[in-house]
Write a protein that holds these residues in place. Structure first.
Motif, short mmCIF file in Angstrom:
data_model
loop_
_atom_site.label_atom_id
_atom_site.label_comp_id
_atom_site.label_asym_id
_atom_site.label_seq_id
_atom_site.Cartn_x
_atom_site.Cartn_y
_atom_site.Cartn_z
N ASN A 1 11.54 -5.02 -11.01
CA ASN A 1 12.26 -4.48 -9.72
C ASN A 1 11.99 -5.23 -8.52
O ASN A 1 10.95 -5.69 -8.32
N ALA A 2 12.79 -5.56 -7.63
CA ALA A 2 12.74 -6.41 -6.44
C ALA A 2 11.60 -5.76 -5.55
O ALA A 2 10.80 -6.35 -4.94
N THR A 3 11.53 -4.47 -5.22
CA THR A 3 10.64 -3.60 -4.37
C THR A 3 9.21 -3.84 -4.82
O THR A 3 8.35 -4.33 -4.26
N TYR A 4 8.84 -3.86 -6.06
CA TYR A 4 7.70 -3.85 -6.85
C TYR A 4 7.41 -5.36 -6.95
O TYR A 4 6.23 -5.80 -6.50
N SER A 5 8.27 -6.40 -7.10
CA SER A 5 7.77 -7.89 -7.17
C SER A 5 7.41 -8.14 -5.54
O SER A 5 6.69 -9.10 -5.39
N LYS A 6 8.21 -7.78 -4.74
CA LYS A 6 7.85 -8.17 -3.35
C LYS A 6 6.71 -7.46 -2.70
O LYS A 6 6.18 -8.30 -1.61
N ASN A 7 6.46 -6.15 -2.99
CA ASN A 7 5.20 -5.53 -2.46
C ASN A 7 4.02 -5.39 -3.14
O ASN A 7 2.96 -5.94 -2.81
N VAL A 8 4.37 -4.92 -4.34
CA VAL A 8 3.08 -4.55 -5.16
C VAL A 8 2.66 -5.81 -5.83
O VAL A 8 1.18 -6.02 -5.89
N GLU A 9 3.31 -6.63 -6.45
CA GLU A 9 3.04 -7.66 -7.32
C GLU A 9 2.13 -8.60 -6.48
O GLU A 9 1.14 -9.41 -6.82
N LEU A 10 2.53 -8.94 -5.20
CA LEU A 10 1.54 -9.85 -4.36
C LEU A 10 0.36 -9.33 -3.90
O LEU A 10 -0.15 -10.02 -3.20
N LEU A 11 0.43 -8.04 -3.74
CA LEU A 11 -0.77 -7.21 -3.24
C LEU A 11 -2.00 -7.45 -4.11
O LEU A 11 -2.18 -7.09 -5.13
N ASP A 12 -3.08 -8.06 -3.34
CA ASP A 12 -4.09 -8.39 -4.27
C ASP A 12 -4.90 -7.03 -4.40
O ASP A 12 -5.37 -6.29 -3.40
N GLY A 13 -5.12 -6.69 -5.67
CA GLY A 13 -5.71 -5.45 -6.23
C GLY A 13 -4.73 -4.28 -6.70
O GLY A 13 -4.74 -3.27 -7.02
N GLY A 14 -3.16 -4.60 -6.32
CA GLY A 14 -2.46 -3.79 -6.43
C GLY A 14 -2.11 -3.32 -8.03
O GLY A 14 -2.24 -2.08 -8.32
N LYS A 15 -1.83 -4.31 -8.71
CA LYS A 15 -1.70 -4.01 -10.22
C LYS A 15 -3.35 -3.61 -10.89
O LYS A 15 -3.03 -2.71 -11.87
N GLU A 16 -4.26 -4.07 -10.24
CA GLU A 16 -5.52 -3.58 -10.94
C GLU A 16 -5.64 -2.15 -10.51
O GLU A 16 -6.11 -1.34 -11.44
N ILE B 1 1.00 -1.17 -0.05
CA ILE B 1 0.07 0.18 -0.04
C ILE B 1 0.78 1.39 -0.04
O ILE B 1 0.92 2.17 -0.72
N ASN B 2 2.06 1.24 0.78
CA ASN B 2 2.92 2.49 0.69
C ASN B 2 3.44 2.59 -0.51
O ASN B 2 3.52 3.63 -0.92
N MET B 3 3.78 1.54 -1.23
CA MET B 3 4.54 1.65 -2.47
C MET B 3 3.69 2.23 -3.33
O MET B 3 3.97 3.14 -4.24
N LEU B 4 2.49 1.64 -3.57
CA LEU B 4 1.21 2.44 -4.49
C LEU B 4 1.03 3.80 -4.22
O LEU B 4 1.11 4.63 -5.12
N TYR B 5 1.17 3.96 -2.89
CA TYR B 5 0.77 5.77 -2.42
C TYR B 5 2.17 6.29 -2.90
O TYR B 5 1.82 7.23 -3.49
N LEU B 6 3.19 5.93 -2.88
CA LEU B 6 4.50 6.73 -3.30
C LEU B 6 4.51 6.81 -4.90
O LEU B 6 4.62 7.88 -5.26
N TYR B 7 4.24 5.86 -5.39
CA TYR B 7 4.02 5.75 -6.95
C TYR B 7 3.10 6.79 -7.52
O TYR B 7 3.71 7.71 -8.44
#
Length: 131
Positions: A67-82, A41-47
């Motif tokens: 990118n490792a940060t994206y893969s680890k945080n956003v990719e795994l987040l349900d609804g993040g990429k959406e 959520i923090n990564m999405l917010y910052l982006y």
């Protein structure tokens, strides 16, 4: 008929409805309260905050998905990429790139930037634990 299309990603048209749906998924995800979800959520917010503050800066219009940060945080987040797609990001091989929609019609760019700003406001509440 696109049966030869090798991508299995669903097409999400940037819209308020798509943004609402992604935010709803994310708010359900945050109830599990895991560290990964908070980081995502923090990564999405910052982006999106960076993009809303600097919509013409190329560095904020592209997110590298390998990118490792994206893969680890956003990719795994349900609804993040959406969520990213709902505000105008388009998926390519190794990155997502924001399309402001200005080539689509005259109001597209303004609408997509408004979606980004709405997403930032909603994510700010989510990351602070409010719904």
């Amino acid at each position: 008929d696109n049966q030869n299309d090798t991508t299995t990603t669903t097409t999400i048209q940037p819209s308020m409805a798509a943004l609402s749906k992604a935010l709803q998924t994310l708010s359900l995800t945050t109830t599990t309260d895991s560290t990964t979800n908070k980081a995502g959520i923090n990564m999405l917010y910052l982006y999106l905050r960076n993009l809303s503050n600097h919509p013409t800066a190329p560095r904020y219009r592209k997110i590298y998905t390998n990118n490792a940060t994206y893969s680890k945080n956003v990719e795994l987040l349900d609804g993040g990429k959406e969520l990213l797609k709902s505000v105008g990001f388009e998926e390519f091989a190794s990155f997502l790139e924001w399309n402001d929609g200005e080539d689509d019609d005259e109001e597209g760019g303004e609408n997509r930037l408004a979606l980004v700003k709405d997403a930032v406001a909603a994510l700010e509440l989510l990351k602070d634990g409010k719904k």
